[in-house]
Motif scaffolding. Structure first.
Motif, PDB file in Angstrom:
ATOM      1  N   GLY A  73       0.800  -1.224   0.000  1.00  0.00           N
ATOM      2  CA  GLY A  73       0.000   0.000   0.000  1.00  0.00           C
ATOM      3  C   GLY A  73       0.831   1.270   0.000  1.00  0.00           C
ATOM      4  N   TRP A  74       0.215   2.334   0.542  1.00  0.00           N
ATOM      5  CA  TRP A  74       0.891   3.635   0.594  1.00  0.00           C
ATOM      6  C   TRP A  74       2.175   3.593   1.413  1.00  0.00           C
ATOM      7  CZ3 TRP A  74      -0.096   7.244  -2.756  1.00  0.00           C
ATOM      8  CH2 TRP A  74      -1.342   7.287  -3.375  1.00  0.00           C
ATOM      9  N   PRO A  75       2.193   2.881   2.545  1.00  0.00           N
ATOM     10  CA  PRO A  75       3.455   2.815   3.300  1.00  0.00           C
ATOM     11  C   PRO A  75       4.599   2.227   2.459  1.00  0.00           C
ATOM     12  CG  PRO A  75       1.665   2.077   4.688  1.00  0.00           C
ATOM     13  CD  PRO A  75       1.095   2.241   3.302  1.00  0.00           C
ATOM     14  N   GLY A  76       4.307   1.250   1.626  1.00  0.00           N
ATOM     15  CA  GLY A  76       5.331   0.661   0.766  1.00  0.00           C
ATOM     16  C   GLY A  76       5.879   1.660  -0.242  1.00  0.00           C
ATOM     17  N   LEU A  77       4.995   2.512  -0.756  1.00  0.00           N
ATOM     18  CA  LEU A  77       5.441   3.532  -1.707  1.00  0.00           C
ATOM     19  C   LEU A  77       6.302   4.586  -1.016  1.00  0.00           C
ATOM     20  CD1 LEU A  77       2.164   4.048  -3.788  1.00  0.00           C
ATOM     21  CD2 LEU A  77       4.176   2.689  -4.392  1.00  0.00           C
ATOM     22  N   GLY A 107       6.833  -5.077  -5.084  1.00  0.00           N
ATOM     23  CA  GLY A 107       5.752  -4.868  -6.045  1.00  0.00           C
ATOM     24  C   GLY A 107       6.183  -3.934  -7.162  1.00  0.00           C
ATOM     25  N   ILE A 108       5.421  -3.938  -8.240  1.00  0.00           N
ATOM     26  CA  ILE A 108       5.785  -3.094  -9.380  1.00  0.00           C
ATOM     27  C   ILE A 108       5.652  -1.610  -9.031  1.00  0.00           C
ATOM     28  CG2 ILE A 108       3.518  -3.159 -10.492  1.00  0.00           C
ATOM     29  CD1 ILE A 108       5.242  -3.324 -13.183  1.00  0.00           C
ATOM     30  N   GLY A 109       4.638  -1.240  -8.264  1.00  0.00           N
ATOM     31  CA  GLY A 109       4.474   0.158  -7.856  1.00  0.00           C
ATOM     32  C   GLY A 109       5.655   0.651  -7.035  1.00  0.00           C
ATOM     33  N   THR A 113       8.578   3.330  -8.027  1.00  0.00           N
ATOM     34  CA  THR A 113       8.836   4.442  -7.108  1.00  0.00           C
ATOM     35  C   THR A 113      10.323   4.515  -6.772  1.00  0.00           C
ATOM     36  OG1 THR A 113       6.616   4.293  -6.175  1.00  0.00           O
ATOM     37  CG2 THR A 113       8.275   5.422  -4.843  1.00  0.00           C
ATOM     38  N   LEU A 114      10.946   3.356  -6.517  1.00  0.00           N
ATOM     39  CA  LEU A 114      12.386   3.316  -6.236  1.00  0.00           C
ATOM     40  C   LEU A 114      13.193   3.924  -7.378  1.00  0.00           C
ATOM     41  CD1 LEU A 114      13.043  -0.221  -4.722  1.00  0.00           C
ATOM     42  CD2 LEU A 114      13.969   1.902  -3.838  1.00  0.00           C
ATOM     43  N   LEU A 151       3.514   9.322  -6.362  1.00  0.00           N
ATOM     44  CA  LEU A 151       2.383   9.431  -7.287  1.00  0.00           C
ATOM     45  C   LEU A 151       2.552   8.484  -8.474  1.00  0.00           C
ATOM     46  CD1 LEU A 151      -0.216  10.893  -8.202  1.00  0.00           C
ATOM     47  CD2 LEU A 151       1.257  12.588  -9.297  1.00  0.00           C
ATOM     48  N   VAL A 152       3.752   8.446  -9.041  1.00  0.00           N
ATOM     49  CA  VAL A 152       4.031   7.545 -10.168  1.00  0.00           C
ATOM     50  C   VAL A 152       3.823   6.091  -9.747  1.00  0.00           C
ATOM     51  CG1 VAL A 152       5.839   6.701 -11.712  1.00  0.00           C
ATOM     52  CG2 VAL A 152       5.571   9.143 -11.348  1.00  0.00           C
ATOM     53  N   GLY A 153       4.357   5.727  -8.580  1.00  0.00           N
ATOM     54  CA  GLY A 153       4.196   4.362  -8.086  1.00  0.00           C
ATOM     55  C   GLY A 153       2.730   4.006  -7.852  1.00  0.00           C
ATOM     56  N   ALA A 154       1.945   4.950  -7.354  1.00  0.00           N
ATOM     57  CA  ALA A 154       0.521   4.700  -7.119  1.00  0.00           C
ATOM     58  C   ALA A 154      -0.216   4.479  -8.433  1.00  0.00           C
ATOM     59  CB  ALA A 154      -0.087   5.874  -6.346  1.00  0.00           C
ATOM     60  N   VAL A 155       0.089   5.297  -9.431  1.00  0.00           N
ATOM     61  CA  VAL A 155      -0.550   5.143 -10.746  1.00  0.00           C
ATOM     62  C   VAL A 155      -0.161   3.779 -11.354  1.00  0.00           C
ATOM     63  CG1 VAL A 155      -0.599   6.013 -13.126  1.00  0.00           C
ATOM     64  CG2 VAL A 155      -0.781   7.607 -11.199  1.00  0.00           C
TER      65      VAL A 155
END
Length: 161
Positions: A73-77, A107-109, A113-114, A151-155
């Motif tokens: 989720g968001w914490p991972g991003l 995860g891919i997101g 993000t990384l 934001l990119v990772g979330a998308v």
């Protein structure tokens, strides 16, 4: 042979052929410059690949999946954003390391993000940016760019996750 390797071989051979045709010593100067660059960077490359190998063998997949896995989720991003900022080195260090984390369960997101965080906000770049661009420019760029990798990772997670 990978496409990137083949492309580099073709480029190197084309440049060597051009330098040879110039017949002005540029072929030997190019080989010498390449050899010096290899000697300067070989220890770094060897250490980077050793670290990547150890991360591959020793990485706790359960921990990676929990912290930056597909369901983090968001914490991972946010974690991936912070890790991307802290990653040291150039692409020859960072991409193999990120690939190992991805294979270990990231995860891919978070993986995107990384990569985005490292490319935009790597701390090592600040040392070069500050003297040329100044504090104000760096602060504005960082302020505007800090949330972008998340934001990119979330998308990506929504579209491909």
């Amino acid at each position: 042979m990978m496409v990137a390797t083949l492309t580099l071989v073709v480029l190197a051979l084309a440049m060597a052929a051009y330098a040879w045709r110039r017949n002005d010593g540029s072929l030997q100067r190019g080989v010498d410059a390449g050899w010096l660059t290899l000697k300067r960077n070989l220890p770094l490359l060897l250490l980077a690949f050793a670290i990547v190998g150890y991360v591959d063998v020793l990485s706790p997949t359960q921990l990676i999946e929990t912290w930056i896995g597909p369901h983090s989720g968001w914490p991972g991003l946010v974690i991936a954003d912070a890790v991307g900022i802290l990653l040291p080195g150039g692409p020859y260090v960072v991409f193999p390391l990120i690939a190992v984390l991805y294979k270990a369960g990231a995860g891919i997101g978070p993986t995107i993000t990384l990569v985005t965080s490292w490319a935009m906000l790597a701390l090592i770049s600040v040392a070069f940016e500050l003297p040329f661009m100044g504090w104000r420019f760096t602060a504005v760029r960082w302020g505007l760019g800090l949330g972008f990798p998340i934001l990119v990772g979330a998308v990506v997670r929504i579209l491909f996750g």
